[in-house]
Design an enzyme around this catalytic site. Structure first.
Site: not given
Ligand code: HSE
Length: 432
Positions: A16, A48, A135, A206, A305
């Protein structure tokens, strides 16, 4: 337009976060025009640092998220790390150092939404979290703003794409749970450890957020009744088909008929094929809202996604930046009703119960008596003799509306009947 940019700190640069950074860069001019000032990515906190991140200036990347949110010149912190810690500590620090926050963190909002809202209000800052539920689908702001003049009575949603993909696959191909899960994993819909999705934890978080906003009350994760969908079988789908239904994992938030309490639950349920949620296929999400004045509304779209979730984050970012420029804040916590959350036993719905029984005289009457003794009214009964000649039959009972407590009492008593060899499945029937 103001030329001094608004500074944004991005916490997390995974699926994201990288999309948030990409859209901030590629749509920079449009975002500036819509906000009334440019937005500048001032820092990106990652775990990272050596990973190559296309389109992101390496000079902005840091592993010290705390130092980034403490800088004092950050206008908005975008948190897309997920999980409780360090996200909670970082958001708290962000508010204390003068930033507003946009978060996609359902677990944190479901667990600590009240405290975070309180801190945001104390500091005069915004807390927006459209991306935390379903989303890309605009849902939080419609509930918080567009429906703020209405009275929401029910929210019924498919809020987990992984489980909807699996159930849809079982429905359309006759596959069993494991086979459908394997395909979801191979296609990247299911995580290597799918527990959070298939056991309903993700949907429960949710549901807590949705119930709290919809009913202007406090609903915590622990208040949400939860059942996963790992026990749903191909036989359940065959039975659902015979009833003109399909099976979905639903998040259901309801205001009691007398208005004095609310419930929130997540479990698999049969819904009629005629219900709009039945046509939600694959990994899509949809949320059906029922309110006094608007009536029935449905919100539909991709629930996960990188780019879809980033769309919701960017929408929040624009709103928060606009608020900042106008010296205002958006809607805060609105849990003024303080309605109690009733336990699952008080939930009233219909049930589909599949029993393996002895196929001999009087069994149906015995079973019907148990339902009657517990005050559960039977709507339909279907009996099917087994082909194996073992003197057994399958009995499928669909009830009228009854409380979960009455249904549980019924099932317990049924299990104690010698003629009931087993309770093959119990499923709630919703959306009628
Ligand atoms: N894992 C979730 C889903 C997306 O499958 O819908 C993030 O909440």
């Amino acid at each position: 337009m103001r030329t001094r940019p608004l500074k944004v700190a991005l916490l997390g640069c995974g699926v994201v976060g990288s999309e948030v950074a990409r859209i901030m860069t590629t749509h920079a001019d449009d975002l500036a025009a819509r906000i009334g000032a440019p937005v500048e990515l001032a820092g990106v906190a990652v775990r990272r640092p050596s990973k190559v991140r296309e389109g992101i200036d390496p000079a902005l990347v840091t592993t010290d998220a705390t130092a980034l949110v403490k800088r004092g010149d950050i206008d908005v912190v975008v948190e897309v790390i997920g999980g409780i810690e360090p996200a909670r500590a970082l958001i708290t620090t962000a508010f204390e150092h003068g930033a507003s926050v946009v978060s996609a963190n359902k677990a944190l909002l479901a667990q600590d939404g009240a405290a975070l809202h309180a801190l945001a209000e104390e500091q005069g800052k915004d807390l927006y979290y459209e991306a935390a539920v379903a989303g890309a689908i605009p849902l939080i702001r419609p509930l918080r703003e567009s429906l703020a003049g209405d009275k929401v009575n029910r929210v019924l949603g498919i809020v987990n794409g992984t489980t909807n993909f699996i159930l849809d696959k079982m429905d359309s191909t006759g596959a069993g749970y494991q086979e459908a899960l394997d395909e979801a994993t191979a296609l990247g819909y299911a995580e290597a450890d799918p527990t959070a999705d298939v056991e309903g934890f993700d949907a429960a978080a949710k549901a807590a957020i949705l119930a709290g906003i919809a009913f202007h009350t406090r609903v915590r994760l622990d208040d949400v009744y939860r059942e996963g969908m790992t026990e749903v079988t191909a036989a359940d789908f065959a039975s659902a088909t015979r009833m003109g239904c399909t099976i979905k994992l639903l998040a259901i938030c309801e205001r009691a008929a007398d208005g004095g309490s609310v419930t929130a639950r997540v479990h698999p349920a049969m819904i009629p094929l005629s219900h709009p949620l039945a046509s939600v296929r694959g990994a899509y999400n949809a949320v059906f809202v029922e309110s006094d004045a608007a009536g029935q509304l449905m919100f539909y779209g991709p629930g996960a996604g990188g780019a879809p979730t980033a769309s919701a984050v960017l929408g929040d970012l624009v709103a928060v930046c606009r608020n900042k420029l106008s010296g205002a804040t958006g809607p805060g916590d609105s849990a003024y009703t303080q309605l109690p959350v009733s336990p699952m036993g008080e939930v009233v719905t219909r049930y589909h119960i599949s029993l393996d029984v002895a196929d001999k005289p009087g069994v149906l009457a015995q079973v019907a008596t148990v339902f009657a003794e517990h005050g559960v009214s039977i709507d339909t009964v279907r009996q099917q003799g087994r082909q194996d000649g073992g003197g057994e039959a399958s009995l499928v009972v669909v009830t009228h509306r009854a409380s979960d407590a009455s249904l549980n009492g019924t099932v317990e008593a049924l299990r104690n009947l010698d003629t009931v060899r087993g309770v093959a499945s119990i499923m709630r029937v919703e959306g009628e």
